[in-house]
Enzyme design. Structure first.
Site, PDB file in Angstrom:
ATOM      1  N   GLU A 181      42.760  39.863  27.464  1.00 52.58           N
ATOM      2  CA  GLU A 181      42.714  38.834  25.550  1.00 52.58           C
ATOM      3  C   GLU A 181      42.434  39.309  24.686  1.00 52.58           C
ATOM      4  O   GLU A 181      41.136  39.439  24.686  1.00 52.58           O
ATOM      5  CB  GLU A 181      42.035  37.777  26.917  1.00 52.58           C
ATOM      6  CG  GLU A 181      42.875  37.205  27.952  1.00 52.58           C
ATOM      7  CD  GLU A 181      41.403  36.659  28.480  1.00 52.58           C
ATOM      8  OE1 GLU A 181      40.244  36.100  28.214  1.00 52.58           O
ATOM      9  OE2 GLU A 181      42.215  35.491  29.273  1.00 52.58           O
ATOM     10  N   GLU A 273      46.598  34.531  33.954  1.00 51.36           N
ATOM     11  CA  GLU A 273      45.368  33.815  34.382  1.00 51.36           C
ATOM     12  C   GLU A 273      45.501  32.734  34.386  1.00 51.36           C
ATOM     13  O   GLU A 273      45.811  32.024  33.132  1.00 51.36           O
ATOM     14  CB  GLU A 273      44.470  34.334  33.317  1.00 51.36           C
ATOM     15  CG  GLU A 273      43.219  34.298  34.273  1.00 51.36           C
ATOM     16  CD  GLU A 273      42.187  35.492  33.022  1.00 51.36           C
ATOM     17  OE1 GLU A 273      41.914  36.655  33.199  1.00 51.36           O
ATOM     18  OE2 GLU A 273      41.108  34.483  32.668  1.00 51.36           O
TER      19      GLU A 273
END
Length: 356
Positions: A181, A273
């Protein structure tokens, strides 16, 4: 995952209590939670059915060139919850949940890889082997989170992916997620990182798809005021790659859903995710919004992985707290939190939940 993850602390008393509970569980029948589950045969596993995956156009395709949608689970950080990843729990994921894929999350910081590279590389290799033995695909997740600039860990990433690829280059079930991320940096900065790490992997493993994190916590920039056009207009210069998108349904509403829909029409996207809760993976579940995402991903054959396969106290961890300390039971719905029950059903029987 953007919430802090406190390290696991289990003392002697907890271990002793766990032993007592294990003895009691062995003596007392527990119904659905301990129901016998027939293992998949070697001929019916996801990998045996689909073989080496590759990116074709905007889709993930099997060895015959047919688009596929993988569904599965992500581990929590392996520095905190390795005891949730046992032979029994992985059997349950493969045979009871009927999952296609396990995402193995190796955190870089937060007491992770940087503290002991050899240990965490070997742990990742062990989980890759165990998942592979069960016929699952494996996403090797370089879980960089803080700092948000992937270049901060460029040297470590080169070493990790070289080591992992060298060990697993002959497998046909690996996908490499090179930056979990990214945040606080431009897309061009992330692209530069990708164009340095992908050749490192390709020098060893020529065939595996590579998953590239996108700006603003893998939101295609939405969480920092952007959108997917920055990637569409300036894609990574590499083949056989996909771009990642993460969402947490209670926090990430229509703007995020619309971005995912548009991006998937122009780019190969893998949702590596997501959660049914807020962006921290905690709080109340929003199953209605989550189902809207799942409907879209089913319609566009976007593969997905849910966060997370542990017994963390947050609502996003699928197992009830204490399950891993007791070494199960793992099968059925009895050991699961509401989010676990919901996501297990949608991995097991996706056709039972048609788009609204």
């Amino acid at each position: 995952m953007r919430a802090p993850h406190p390290s696991l602390r289990r003392g002697v008393a907890t271990a002793a209590l766990g032993s007592v509970l294990l003895l009691l569980l062995a003596l007392v029948p527990t119904g659905n939670a301990r129901a016998a589950v027939a293992p998949r045969t070697a001929a019916t596993t996801p990998v045996s059915a689909n073989g080496q995956l590759k990116v074709c156009g905007t889709k993930l395709c099997n060895s015959r060139g047919n688009p596929v949608q993988l569904r599965g689970m992500s581990t929590h950080g392996t520095q905190w919850y390795p005891h949730c990843l046992t032979s029994g729990s992985l059997n349950a994921l493969a045979d009871d949940w009927k999952a296609d894929v396990l995402r193995v999350s190796t955190y870089v910081q937060e007491d992770g890889y940087e503290t002991d590279p050899q240990h965490f590389t070997e742990l990742a290799n062990s989980l890759i082997r165990q998942a592979s033995d069960r016929g699952l695909y494996v996403i090797v997740d370089w879980h960089m989170l803080t700092p948000g600039d992937p270049h901060a860990n460029l040297g470590r990433a080169r070493q990790f992916f070289t080591d992992i690829a060298t060990r697993n280059k002959d497998r046909n079930n690996i996908l490499y997620e090179i930056a979990n991320e990214p945040s606080g940096v431009s897309w061009s900065r992330i692209k530069s990182y990708a164009e340095q790490i992908i050749p490192t992997i390709r020098a060893v493993d020529h065939d595996a798809p590579v998953l590239v994190g996108t700006r603003a916590w893998s939101s295609f920039g939405v969480s920092e005021g952007g959108n997917e056009t920055e990637v569409v207009n300036n894609p990574v210069k590499a083949s056989n790659i996909m771009y990642t998108f993460h969402f947490y349904a209670s926090s990430h509403r229509d703007e995020y859903l619309a971005t995912l829909s548009r991006a998937a029409d122009r780019l190969p996207v893998f949702v590596t995710e997501f959660g049914t809760q807020n962006y921290a993976g905690e709080g109340a579940d929003d199953f209605a919004m989550s189902q809207r995402y799942l409907d879209l991903m089913a319609a566009k054959k976007i593969s997905w992985v849910n966060w997370n396969f542990s017994d963390d106290h947050r609502s996003g961890a699928v197992f009830k707290t204490g399950t891993c300390d007791r070494s199960g039971p793992w099968t059925g719905t009895a050991p699961l939190k509401p989010a676990g029950v919901w996501i297990r059903e949608r991995i097991r029987t996706p056709d039972a939940f048609p788009a609204a």
